[in-house]
Design a protein around this motif. Structure first.
Motif, PDB file in Angstrom:
ATOM      1  N   ALA A  40       0.851  -1.189   0.000  1.00 40.72           N
ATOM      2  CA  ALA A  40       0.000   0.000   0.000  1.00 40.72           C
ATOM      3  C   ALA A  40       0.887   1.240   0.000  1.00 40.72           C
ATOM      4  O   ALA A  40       1.875   1.297   0.734  1.00 40.72           O
ATOM      5  CB  ALA A  40      -0.925   0.004   1.214  1.00 40.72           C
ATOM      6  N   VAL A  41       0.538   2.226  -0.831  1.00 40.51           N
ATOM      7  CA  VAL A  41       1.295   3.477  -0.932  1.00 40.51           C
ATOM      8  C   VAL A  41       0.390   4.613  -0.483  1.00 40.51           C
ATOM      9  O   VAL A  41      -0.672   4.836  -1.080  1.00 40.51           O
ATOM     10  CB  VAL A  41       1.778   3.730  -2.376  1.00 40.51           C
ATOM     11  N   ALA A  42       0.783   5.313   0.571  1.00 39.61           N
ATOM     12  CA  ALA A  42      -0.045   6.369   1.147  1.00 39.61           C
ATOM     13  C   ALA A  42       0.143   7.684   0.395  1.00 39.61           C
ATOM     14  O   ALA A  42       1.228   7.992  -0.102  1.00 39.61           O
ATOM     15  CB  ALA A  42       0.296   6.561   2.619  1.00 39.61           C
ATOM     16  N   GLN A  43      -0.930   8.446   0.343  1.00 40.23           N
ATOM     17  CA  GLN A  43      -0.871   9.763  -0.276  1.00 40.23           C
ATOM     18  C   GLN A  43       0.155  10.634   0.441  1.00 40.23           C
ATOM     19  O   GLN A  43       0.162  10.742   1.661  1.00 40.23           O
ATOM     20  CB  GLN A  43      -2.243  10.418  -0.223  1.00 40.23           C
ATOM     21  N   GLY A  44       1.051  11.238  -0.339  1.00 37.32           N
ATOM     22  CA  GLY A  44       2.007  12.188   0.206  1.00 37.32           C
ATOM     23  C   GLY A  44       3.268  11.583   0.783  1.00 37.32           C
ATOM     24  O   GLY A  44       4.170  12.317   1.201  1.00 37.32           O
ATOM     25  N   GLU A  45       3.393  10.265   0.804  1.00 41.72           N
ATOM     26  CA  GLU A  45       4.606   9.669   1.353  1.00 41.72           C
ATOM     27  C   GLU A  45       5.685   9.534   0.285  1.00 41.72           C
ATOM     28  O   GLU A  45       5.420   9.584  -0.914  1.00 41.72           O
ATOM     29  CB  GLU A  45       4.316   8.309   1.984  1.00 41.72           C
ATOM     30  N   SER A  46       6.914   9.367   0.735  1.00 45.90           N
ATOM     31  CA  SER A  46       8.007   8.998  -0.166  1.00 45.90           C
ATOM     32  C   SER A  46       8.377   7.559   0.156  1.00 45.90           C
ATOM     33  O   SER A  46       8.684   7.236   1.301  1.00 45.90           O
ATOM     34  CB  SER A  46       9.212   9.926  -0.003  1.00 45.90           C
ATOM     35  N   LEU A  47       8.304   6.712  -0.863  1.00 45.64           N
ATOM     36  CA  LEU A  47       8.518   5.282  -0.686  1.00 45.64           C
ATOM     37  C   LEU A  47       9.641   4.817  -1.598  1.00 45.64           C
ATOM     38  O   LEU A  47       9.644   5.123  -2.794  1.00 45.64           O
ATOM     39  CB  LEU A  47       7.236   4.515  -1.031  1.00 45.64           C
ATOM     40  N   ALA A  48      10.580   4.086  -1.037  1.00 43.05           N
ATOM     41  CA  ALA A  48      11.659   3.492  -1.833  1.00 43.05           C
ATOM     42  C   ALA A  48      11.396   2.003  -1.988  1.00 43.05           C
ATOM     43  O   ALA A  48      11.126   1.309  -1.006  1.00 43.05           O
ATOM     44  CB  ALA A  48      13.002   3.716  -1.165  1.00 43.05           C
ATOM     45  N   ILE A  49      11.466   1.518  -3.226  1.00 41.76           N
ATOM     46  CA  ILE A  49      11.428   0.089  -3.516  1.00 41.76           C
ATOM     47  C   ILE A  49      12.856  -0.298  -3.861  1.00 41.76           C
ATOM     48  O   ILE A  49      13.396   0.129  -4.881  1.00 41.76           O
ATOM     49  CB  ILE A  49      10.477  -0.229  -4.681  1.00 41.76           C
ATOM     50  N   VAL A  50      13.476  -1.066  -2.983  1.00 38.65           N
ATOM     51  CA  VAL A  50      14.917  -1.299  -3.059  1.00 38.65           C
ATOM     52  C   VAL A  50      15.208  -2.751  -3.417  1.00 38.65           C
ATOM     53  O   VAL A  50      14.599  -3.675  -2.876  1.00 38.65           O
ATOM     54  CB  VAL A  50      15.597  -0.962  -1.710  1.00 38.65           C
ATOM     55  N   GLY A  51      16.144  -2.945  -4.323  1.00 40.63           N
ATOM     56  CA  GLY A  51      16.554  -4.290  -4.692  1.00 40.63           C
ATOM     57  C   GLY A  51      17.645  -4.244  -5.740  1.00 40.63           C
ATOM     58  O   GLY A  51      17.857  -3.230  -6.398  1.00 40.63           O
ATOM     59  N   LYS A  52      18.337  -5.353  -5.891  1.00 37.24           N
ATOM     60  CA  LYS A  52      19.386  -5.409  -6.898  1.00 37.24           C
ATOM     61  C   LYS A  52      18.770  -5.637  -8.269  1.00 37.24           C
ATOM     62  O   LYS A  52      17.566  -5.878  -8.408  1.00 37.24           O
ATOM     63  CB  LYS A  52      20.392  -6.498  -6.559  1.00 37.24           C
ATOM     64  N   SER A  53      19.582  -5.610  -9.298  1.00 36.82           N
ATOM     65  CA  SER A  53      19.118  -5.843 -10.661  1.00 36.82           C
ATOM     66  C   SER A  53      18.477  -7.225 -10.758  1.00 36.82           C
ATOM     67  O   SER A  53      19.033  -8.214 -10.278  1.00 36.82           O
ATOM     68  CB  SER A  53      20.305  -5.738 -11.629  1.00 36.82           C
ATOM     69  N   ARG A 228      13.346  -8.996  -3.251  1.00 35.92           N
ATOM     70  CA  ARG A 228      14.381  -9.952  -3.641  1.00 35.92           C
ATOM     71  C   ARG A 228      13.712 -11.121  -4.345  1.00 35.92           C
ATOM     72  O   ARG A 228      12.767 -11.729  -3.816  1.00 35.92           O
ATOM     73  CB  ARG A 228      15.125 -10.448  -2.392  1.00 35.92           C
ATOM     74  N   ASP A 229      14.161 -11.426  -5.548  1.00 33.70           N
ATOM     75  CA  ASP A 229      13.638 -12.558  -6.318  1.00 33.70           C
ATOM     76  C   ASP A 229      12.117 -12.529  -6.418  1.00 33.70           C
ATOM     77  O   ASP A 229      11.448 -13.548  -6.318  1.00 33.70           O
ATOM     78  CB  ASP A 229      14.088 -13.887  -5.693  1.00 33.70           C
ATOM     79  N   GLY A 230      11.558 -11.330  -6.601  1.00 36.21           N
ATOM     80  CA  GLY A 230      10.121 -11.204  -6.804  1.00 36.21           C
ATOM     81  C   GLY A 230       9.291 -11.213  -5.550  1.00 36.21           C
ATOM     82  O   GLY A 230       8.061 -11.218  -5.612  1.00 36.21           O
ATOM     83  N   ASN A 231       9.927 -11.215  -4.374  1.00 40.19           N
ATOM     84  CA  ASN A 231       9.224 -11.225  -3.087  1.00 40.19           C
ATOM     85  C   ASN A 231       9.665 -10.038  -2.247  1.00 40.19           C
ATOM     86  O   ASN A 231      10.851  -9.685  -2.233  1.00 40.19           O
ATOM     87  CB  ASN A 231       9.543 -12.499  -2.300  1.00 40.19           C
ATOM     88  N   LEU A 232       8.729  -9.447  -1.501  1.00 39.30           N
ATOM     89  CA  LEU A 232       9.112  -8.450  -0.525  1.00 39.30           C
ATOM     90  C   LEU A 232       9.737  -9.138   0.676  1.00 39.30           C
ATOM     91  O   LEU A 232       9.358 -10.240   1.053  1.00 39.30           O
ATOM     92  CB  LEU A 232       7.903  -7.631  -0.074  1.00 39.30           C
ATOM     93  N   GLN A 233      10.705  -8.448   1.294  1.00 40.45           N
ATOM     94  CA  GLN A 233      11.404  -8.986   2.458  1.00 40.45           C
ATOM     95  C   GLN A 233      10.642  -8.650   3.739  1.00 40.45           C
ATOM     96  O   GLN A 233       9.745  -7.794   3.740  1.00 40.45           O
ATOM     97  CB  GLN A 233      12.828  -8.419   2.504  1.00 40.45           C
TER      98      GLN A 233
END
Length: 258
Positions: A40-53, A228-233
């Motif tokens: 879920a992404v909240a209005q007005g937040e800054s969200l980083a989706i982090v992972g390697k290539s 990681r590998d298509g799954n959230l940690q």
């Protein structure tokens, strides 16, 4: 199987996914890019989706931005199920509510800076006079007004990325998606671009979704999710760049539940 508990959806969430999956190819060449992601992404937040290539982070962003469709699962934009939207509605959302900042600038080289910035308005059918006014306002905001007539090909890397941000802003978007926004920039210029994006988030309330493998950039965001590998940690699991590089670390095959 490792369960990941994310915060429950809130009334002000602008984007929500539940168990979305995405694969490419067929047979032995089939690749599962996302294996059941709820977010879920909240209005007005800054969200980083982090992972390697290859982790699935860009695939997730493309689905959130309606640039692609999940194979299964639920994707909501506000209260609307994305699977029920018409092509026209999807195009309108991408053109009016979303702004995009990519590592590759995707500028038209021989067009002027102003023409590049106002392209979304032209696509939306806005008349020339209003396009010019709104385009110049966006360029002033990014301190690029004096470059309006320059060809995009003649700009520095940092100037090009600022033009891309101006183009993302010209329609007053609710959400800006940034995919490795500083990947082609030196450290000093990258920091300036980061400052611009976070200023827009704080001062205008624009939701900022950043896809990155840069842990330092991610740490500037209100919230981070690691993929990681298509799954959230697991929630709160801090993943370093070294850990991303080591396939032996982290819970493989985790299932994300909201």
């Amino acid at each position: 199987m490792h369960e990941v508990t994310l915060r429950p959806p809130a009334p002000n969430d602008v984007l929500k996914t539940r168990d979305i999956r995405k694969a490419y190819g067929k047979g032995q060449s089939r690749f599962e890019a996302l294996k059941g992601v709820s977010l879920a992404v909240a209005q007005g937040e800054s969200l980083a989706i982090v992972g390697k290539s290859g982790s699935g982070k860009s695939t997730l962003m493309h689905l959130l931005a309606l640039l692609d469709s999940p194979d299964s699962g639920e994707l909501l934009v506000g209260d609307s199920d994305a699977s029920t939207l018409s092509v026209h509605q999807v195009n309108r959302l991408r053109n009016e509510d979303f702004g995009f900042v990519f590592q590759q600038f995707f500028l038209i080289p021989n067009a002027s800076v102003l023409e590049n910035v106002t392209l979304p308005l032209k696509i939306a059918g806005v008349d020339r006079r209003e396009r010019t006014e709104r385009g110049m306002a966006a360029l002033r905001q990014l301190e690029l007004e004096d470059k309006a007539k320059n060809k995009a090909t003649n700009l520095s890397g940092g100037q090009k990325q600022r033009v891309v941000i101006a183009r993302a802003l010209v329609n007053n978007p609710k959400v800006i998606f940034a995919d490795e926004p500083t990947g082609n920039l030196d450290t000093a210029t990258g920091s300036l671009v980061e400052d611009i994006l976070f200023d827009l988030n704080r001062e205008l309330g624009i939701t900022l979704v950043i896809v990155t493998h840069d842990v330092e950039l991610a740490e500037r965001c209100d919230r981070r999710v690691f993929i990681r590998d298509g799954n959230l940690q697991p929630d709160g699991h801090h993943v370093t760049e070294e850990e991303f590089a080591d396939p032996a670390n982290g819970p493989a095959g985790s299932e994300v539940q909201s």
